[in-house]
Design a protein around this motif. Structure first.
Motif, PDB file in Angstrom:
ATOM      1  N   PRO A  23       7.605   1.445   9.218  1.00  0.00           N
ATOM      2  CA  PRO A  23       7.539   1.257   7.766  1.00  0.00           C
ATOM      3  C   PRO A  23       7.778  -0.179   7.310  1.00  0.00           C
ATOM      4  CG  PRO A  23       8.703   3.275   8.270  1.00  0.00           C
ATOM      5  CD  PRO A  23       8.464   2.580   9.587  1.00  0.00           C
ATOM      6  N   ASP A  24       8.725  -0.885   7.915  1.00  0.00           N
ATOM      7  CA  ASP A  24       8.993  -2.254   7.461  1.00  0.00           C
ATOM      8  C   ASP A  24       7.964  -3.256   7.979  1.00  0.00           C
ATOM      9  OD1 ASP A  24       9.759  -2.264  10.133  1.00  0.00           O
ATOM     10  OD2 ASP A  24      11.757  -3.092   9.759  1.00  0.00           O
ATOM     11  N   GLY A  25       7.041  -2.820   8.830  1.00  0.00           N
ATOM     12  CA  GLY A  25       5.997  -3.702   9.342  1.00  0.00           C
ATOM     13  C   GLY A  25       4.617  -3.419   8.787  1.00  0.00           C
ATOM     14  N   ARG A  26       4.522  -2.465   7.875  1.00  0.00           N
ATOM     15  CA  ARG A  26       3.225  -2.107   7.284  1.00  0.00           C
ATOM     16  C   ARG A  26       2.944  -2.971   6.060  1.00  0.00           C
ATOM     17  NH1 ARG A  26       4.767   4.109   7.007  1.00  0.00           N
ATOM     18  NH2 ARG A  26       4.972   4.428   9.247  1.00  0.00           N
ATOM     19  N   PRO A  27       1.695  -3.375   5.894  1.00  0.00           N
ATOM     20  CA  PRO A  27       1.348  -4.078   4.655  1.00  0.00           C
ATOM     21  C   PRO A  27       1.322  -3.080   3.498  1.00  0.00           C
ATOM     22  CG  PRO A  27      -0.624  -3.689   5.955  1.00  0.00           C
ATOM     23  CD  PRO A  27       0.549  -3.231   6.785  1.00  0.00           C
ATOM     24  N   PRO A  28       1.479  -3.554   2.283  1.00  0.00           N
ATOM     25  CA  PRO A  28       1.379  -2.634   1.147  1.00  0.00           C
ATOM     26  C   PRO A  28      -0.048  -2.102   1.039  1.00  0.00           C
ATOM     27  CG  PRO A  28       1.593  -4.899   0.389  1.00  0.00           C
ATOM     28  CD  PRO A  28       1.753  -4.923   1.874  1.00  0.00           C
ATOM     29  N   THR A  29      -0.179  -0.879   0.561  1.00  0.00           N
ATOM     30  CA  THR A  29      -1.503  -0.299   0.374  1.00  0.00           C
ATOM     31  C   THR A  29      -2.245  -0.988  -0.760  1.00  0.00           C
ATOM     32  OG1 THR A  29      -2.746   1.746  -0.040  1.00  0.00           O
ATOM     33  CG2 THR A  29      -0.632   1.516  -1.158  1.00  0.00           C
ATOM     34  N   SER A  30      -3.550  -0.975  -0.696  1.00  0.00           N
ATOM     35  CA  SER A  30      -4.356  -1.540  -1.774  1.00  0.00           C
ATOM     36  C   SER A  30      -4.577  -0.526  -2.896  1.00  0.00           C
ATOM     37  CB  SER A  30      -5.714  -2.006  -1.230  1.00  0.00           C
ATOM     38  OG  SER A  30      -6.426  -0.904  -0.683  1.00  0.00           O
ATOM     39  N   ALA A  31      -4.223   0.745  -2.661  1.00  0.00           N
ATOM     40  CA  ALA A  31      -4.427   1.800  -3.661  1.00  0.00           C
ATOM     41  C   ALA A  31      -3.165   2.005  -4.489  1.00  0.00           C
ATOM     42  CB  ALA A  31      -4.796   3.107  -2.960  1.00  0.00           C
ATOM     43  N   ARG A  32      -3.337   2.574  -5.669  1.00  0.00           N
ATOM     44  CA  ARG A  32      -2.167   2.900  -6.480  1.00  0.00           C
ATOM     45  C   ARG A  32      -1.967   4.408  -6.619  1.00  0.00           C
ATOM     46  NH1 ARG A  32      -3.982   0.860 -12.507  1.00  0.00           N
ATOM     47  NH2 ARG A  32      -5.759   2.257 -12.730  1.00  0.00           N
ATOM     48  N   GLY A  33      -2.823   5.205  -5.981  1.00  0.00           N
ATOM     49  CA  GLY A  33      -2.659   6.657  -5.992  1.00  0.00           C
ATOM     50  C   GLY A  33      -4.000   7.360  -6.045  1.00  0.00           C
ATOM     51  N   LEU A  34      -3.945   8.663  -5.938  1.00  0.00           N
ATOM     52  CA  LEU A  34      -5.140   9.497  -6.010  1.00  0.00           C
ATOM     53  C   LEU A  34      -5.444   9.759  -7.486  1.00  0.00           C
ATOM     54  CD1 LEU A  34      -7.205  11.308  -4.448  1.00  0.00           C
ATOM     55  CD2 LEU A  34      -5.559  13.155  -4.749  1.00  0.00           C
ATOM     56  N   HIS A  35      -6.576   9.272  -7.960  1.00  0.00           N
ATOM     57  CA  HIS A  35      -6.950   9.544  -9.352  1.00  0.00           C
ATOM     58  C   HIS A  35      -7.355  11.002  -9.491  1.00  0.00           C
ATOM     59  CE1 HIS A  35      -9.283   9.685 -13.047  1.00  0.00           C
ATOM     60  NE2 HIS A  35      -8.600   8.598 -13.420  1.00  0.00           N
ATOM     61  N   HIS A  36      -8.360  11.399  -8.728  1.00  0.00           N
ATOM     62  CA  HIS A  36      -8.737  12.809  -8.670  1.00  0.00           C
ATOM     63  C   HIS A  36      -9.494  13.079  -7.387  1.00  0.00           C
ATOM     64  CE1 HIS A  36     -12.509  11.251 -10.503  1.00  0.00           C
ATOM     65  NE2 HIS A  36     -13.095  12.298  -9.920  1.00  0.00           N
ATOM     66  N   PHE A  37      -9.441  14.300  -6.980  1.00  0.00           N
ATOM     67  CA  PHE A  37     -10.176  14.786  -5.828  1.00  0.00           C
ATOM     68  C   PHE A  37     -11.182  15.766  -6.392  1.00  0.00           C
ATOM     69  CE2 PHE A  37     -11.043  17.438  -2.221  1.00  0.00           C
ATOM     70  CZ  PHE A  37     -11.031  16.549  -1.155  1.00  0.00           C
ATOM     71  N   ALA A  38     -12.472  15.586  -6.118  1.00  0.00           N
ATOM     72  CA  ALA A  38     -13.506  16.394  -6.749  1.00  0.00           C
ATOM     73  C   ALA A  38     -14.136  17.374  -5.763  1.00  0.00           C
ATOM     74  CB  ALA A  38     -14.586  15.495  -7.346  1.00  0.00           C
ATOM     75  N   LEU A  39     -14.245  18.607  -6.201  1.00  0.00           N
ATOM     76  CA  LEU A  39     -14.909  19.676  -5.464  1.00  0.00           C
ATOM     77  C   LEU A  39     -16.042  20.227  -6.314  1.00  0.00           C
ATOM     78  CD1 LEU A  39     -11.710  21.572  -4.254  1.00  0.00           C
ATOM     79  CD2 LEU A  39     -13.224  20.177  -2.844  1.00  0.00           C
ATOM     80  N   ILE A  40     -16.898  21.003  -5.694  1.00  0.00           N
ATOM     81  CA  ILE A  40     -17.989  21.659  -6.408  1.00  0.00           C
ATOM     82  C   ILE A  40     -17.638  23.129  -6.555  1.00  0.00           C
ATOM     83  CG2 ILE A  40     -20.436  22.310  -6.288  1.00  0.00           C
ATOM     84  CD1 ILE A  40     -20.860  19.699  -4.690  1.00  0.00           C
ATOM     85  N   CYS A  41     -17.952  23.695  -7.705  1.00  0.00           N
ATOM     86  CA  CYS A  41     -17.714  25.118  -7.922  1.00  0.00           C
ATOM     87  C   CYS A  41     -19.002  25.780  -8.400  1.00  0.00           C
ATOM     88  CB  CYS A  41     -16.587  25.350  -8.915  1.00  0.00           C
ATOM     89  SG  CYS A  41     -16.994  25.009 -10.633  1.00  0.00           S
ATOM     90  N   SER A  42     -19.072  27.088  -8.224  1.00  0.00           N
ATOM     91  CA  SER A  42     -20.265  27.825  -8.651  1.00  0.00           C
ATOM     92  C   SER A  42     -20.112  28.473 -10.017  1.00  0.00           C
ATOM     93  CB  SER A  42     -20.615  28.902  -7.613  1.00  0.00           C
ATOM     94  OG  SER A  42     -19.570  29.843  -7.517  1.00  0.00           O
ATOM     95  N   ASP A  43     -18.866  28.606 -10.499  1.00  0.00           N
ATOM     96  CA  ASP A  43     -18.626  29.283 -11.769  1.00  0.00           C
ATOM     97  C   ASP A  43     -17.418  28.637 -12.445  1.00  0.00           C
ATOM     98  OD1 ASP A  43     -17.335  31.245 -13.599  1.00  0.00           O
ATOM     99  OD2 ASP A  43     -18.912  32.599 -12.900  1.00  0.00           O
ATOM    100  N   VAL A  44     -17.651  27.959 -13.550  1.00  0.00           N
ATOM    101  CA  VAL A  44     -16.592  27.210 -14.237  1.00  0.00           C
ATOM    102  C   VAL A  44     -15.462  28.137 -14.690  1.00  0.00           C
ATOM    103  CG1 VAL A  44     -16.051  25.757 -16.238  1.00  0.00           C
ATOM    104  CG2 VAL A  44     -18.164  25.372 -14.947  1.00  0.00           C
ATOM    105  N   ARG A  45     -15.791  29.226 -15.374  1.00  0.00           N
ATOM    106  CA  ARG A  45     -14.752  30.125 -15.874  1.00  0.00           C
ATOM    107  C   ARG A  45     -13.918  30.721 -14.742  1.00  0.00           C
ATOM    108  NH1 ARG A  45     -14.600  31.531 -21.095  1.00  0.00           N
ATOM    109  NH2 ARG A  45     -16.320  30.823 -22.396  1.00  0.00           N
TER     110      ARG A  45
END
Length: 164
Positions: A23-45
């Protein structure tokens, strides 16, 4: 087909030696977090009834998908500033969900141990088939077949091991 487990374990050790840093030898990540993860669905309701109604992830927004007119893009709050999103793609014959190389295996969502037990009871009440592993993971599928895991371990830990 025979799998050489010793060779796989040796290669895992080589990969760990080549790439894993303390952990003390890792560079900081370039990301600030997961904005969203997108999946496909067949029925919204049906998707909203499952994710909001059974899993208690609040629906936060729904609007037209900018890339596909007539398609919905909608979001659920999964905590810690993260969102789970879905598209429906009307008019496309996408077929059933399939786990394929390069595709989704499962999505693990962290919940408190108390919430884990509560959600397990909700899955039972909704007749959602599920499997409990190691006393901290519940595996099940959403209405379109995507595999999900509710994990009672703290963020950054898995089965007692620090992963972050």
């Amino acid at each position: 087909m025979t799998i050489d487990l010793e060779a796989i374990a040796a290669e895992r050790d080589r990969i760990r030696d080549d790439y894993l840093r303390p952990p003390d030898g890792r560079p900081p990540t370039s990301a600030r977090g997961l904005h969203h993860f997108a999946l496909i669905c067949s029925d919204v309701r049906r998707t909203i009834e499952f994710y909001q109604g059974v899993l208690e992830f609040p629906l936060t927004e729904i609007f037209e998908n900018r890339d596909y007119p007539g398609s919905n893009h909608f979001f659920f709050d999964i905590g810690n500033g993260n969102l789970l999103a879905f598209f429906d793609l009307p008019g496309l014959d996408l077929g059933p969900y399939a786990e394929v190389l390069g595709g989704l295996h499962h999505l693990a969502i962290s919940v408190t141990p108390e919430r884990w037990q509560h959600l397990r009871e909700r899955l039972v009440a909704a007749n959602v088939p599920h499997e409990v592993e190691s006393g901290t993971s519940i595996y099940f599928r959403d209405p379109d077949g995507a595999r999900l895991e509710l994990l009672a371990d703290p963020l950054g830990e898995m089965y007692g091991a620090k992963v972050l």
